[in-house]
Design a protein around this motif. Structure first.
Motif, PDB file in Angstrom:
ATOM      1  N   ILE A 220     -13.827 -13.363  11.440  1.00  0.00           N
ATOM      2  CA  ILE A 220     -13.107 -14.114  10.787  1.00  0.00           C
ATOM      3  C   ILE A 220     -13.180 -15.717  11.296  1.00  0.00           C
ATOM      4  O   ILE A 220     -13.231 -15.951  12.224  1.00  0.00           O
ATOM      5  N   SER A 221     -12.942 -16.507  10.182  1.00  0.00           N
ATOM      6  CA  SER A 221     -13.069 -17.954  10.530  1.00  0.00           C
ATOM      7  C   SER A 221     -11.674 -18.536   9.858  1.00  0.00           C
ATOM      8  O   SER A 221     -11.100 -17.893   8.846  1.00  0.00           O
ATOM      9  N   GLN A 222     -11.093 -19.585  10.546  1.00  0.00           N
ATOM     10  CA  GLN A 222      -9.868 -20.028   9.991  1.00  0.00           C
ATOM     11  C   GLN A 222     -10.094 -21.706   9.630  1.00  0.00           C
ATOM     12  O   GLN A 222     -10.736 -22.322  10.214  1.00  0.00           O
ATOM     13  N   ASP A 223      -9.723 -21.788   8.553  1.00  0.00           N
ATOM     14  CA  ASP A 223      -9.894 -23.098   7.923  1.00  0.00           C
ATOM     15  C   ASP A 223      -8.849 -24.215   8.766  1.00  0.00           C
ATOM     16  O   ASP A 223      -7.765 -24.194   8.884  1.00  0.00           O
TER      17      ASP A 223
ATOM     18  N   GLN B 139      -5.237 -23.603   7.417  1.00  0.00           N
ATOM     19  CA  GLN B 139      -5.152 -22.676   8.312  1.00  0.00           C
ATOM     20  C   GLN B 139      -5.197 -21.174   7.653  1.00  0.00           C
ATOM     21  O   GLN B 139      -4.865 -20.056   8.097  1.00  0.00           O
ATOM     22  N   LYS B 140      -5.964 -21.290   6.398  1.00  0.00           N
ATOM     23  CA  LYS B 140      -6.246 -19.923   5.819  1.00  0.00           C
ATOM     24  C   LYS B 140      -7.458 -19.323   6.437  1.00  0.00           C
ATOM     25  O   LYS B 140      -8.321 -19.821   6.997  1.00  0.00           O
ATOM     26  N   TYR B 141      -7.350 -17.922   6.436  1.00  0.00           N
ATOM     27  CA  TYR B 141      -8.531 -17.016   6.868  1.00  0.00           C
ATOM     28  C   TYR B 141      -9.663 -16.881   5.923  1.00  0.00           C
ATOM     29  O   TYR B 141      -9.134 -16.629   4.828  1.00  0.00           O
ATOM     30  N   ARG B 142     -10.668 -16.230   6.352  1.00  0.00           N
ATOM     31  CA  ARG B 142     -11.675 -15.981   5.559  1.00  0.00           C
ATOM     32  C   ARG B 142     -12.684 -15.099   6.209  1.00  0.00           C
ATOM     33  O   ARG B 142     -12.723 -15.379   7.534  1.00  0.00           O
TER      34      ARG B 142
END
Length: 212
Positions: free
Chosen positions: A14-17, A21-24
């Motif tokens: 999972i990465s976080q902007d 701060q949103k995840y993808r």
């Protein structure tokens, strides 16, 4: 749930902007299918370009991105020749060992570049640059030239030409490259490939919003 998310983020699933701060889903999921690849907008952009390049140069063409200190191949097209380089989408290597990775990290902050290169660089072939200072200097030269060449430095008998892909913010997050056997990648062909790969990388950059 936060603990699970943190663990998945730590392992690259999972990465976080940094801004929202949103995840993808993280880049490591490419290994398990096309789910992440299909979510990357750049894939739809690069496909027609790398198809054209592959048909033109008749060598394997790759698109790669940086993930931590590794470079990960997210798309490829193979030539139809009997002898060709065999690579896998989702495969990863330390960025400093490949032309794809080198050209991407060469555009990073100078202090950050050092974090990608180990203090002791293992020798993979007789052409491997094992001196850290020499490699950092080489990266500066690559940035100035706008391309990188892997001259059998990681795998004997394999050469690679890579160019940077700039995003809409002017940052280098991806690279375009071609790889082939050394007996076909002679000096004259390398010169031709540099022009073709740079032009194709510039075209992809424009298509994803780069205004430079």
């Amino acid at each position: 749930v936060h603990g699970i998310i943190s663990t998945l983020k730590y392992h690259g699933f999972i990465s976080q902007d940094e801004e929202t701060q949103k995840y993808r889903l993280g880049i490591r999921f490419i290994r398990f299918g096309d789910l992440v690849v299909n979510s990357l907008n750049i894939r739809n952009v690069v496909l027609p370009v790398i198809d054209e390049v592959c048909n033109k140069i008749e060598e394997t063409v790759h698109v790669a991105m940086l993930d931590g200190t590794d470079v990960v191949w997210i798309e490829k097209r193979e030539c139809n020749k009997s002898i060709k380089t065999s690579t896998t989408i989702g495969a990863r290597l330390p960025a400093y060992t490949t032309a794809d990775g080198k050209i991407i990290i060469s555009y990073q902050n100078k202090d950050k570049i050092k974090t990608y290169i180990p203090k002791r660089i293992p020798r993979h072939t007789k052409n491997t640059i094992t001196n850290r200072a020499d490699l950092i200097k080489k990266l500066e030269e690559m940035k100035q030239a706008g391309y990188a060449i892997d001259n059998e430095e990681f795998v004997e008998g394999i050469k690679c030409v890579a160019a940077p892909i700039f995003d809409h913010d002017g940052k280098v997050r991806f690279s375009l490259s071609t790889t082939g056997p050394a007996f076909r990648m002679k000096d004259d062909k390398i010169k031709e490939l540099i022009v073709i790969i740079k032009e194709a990388a510039d075209e992809i950059s424009r298509r994803i919003g780069y205004k430079g």
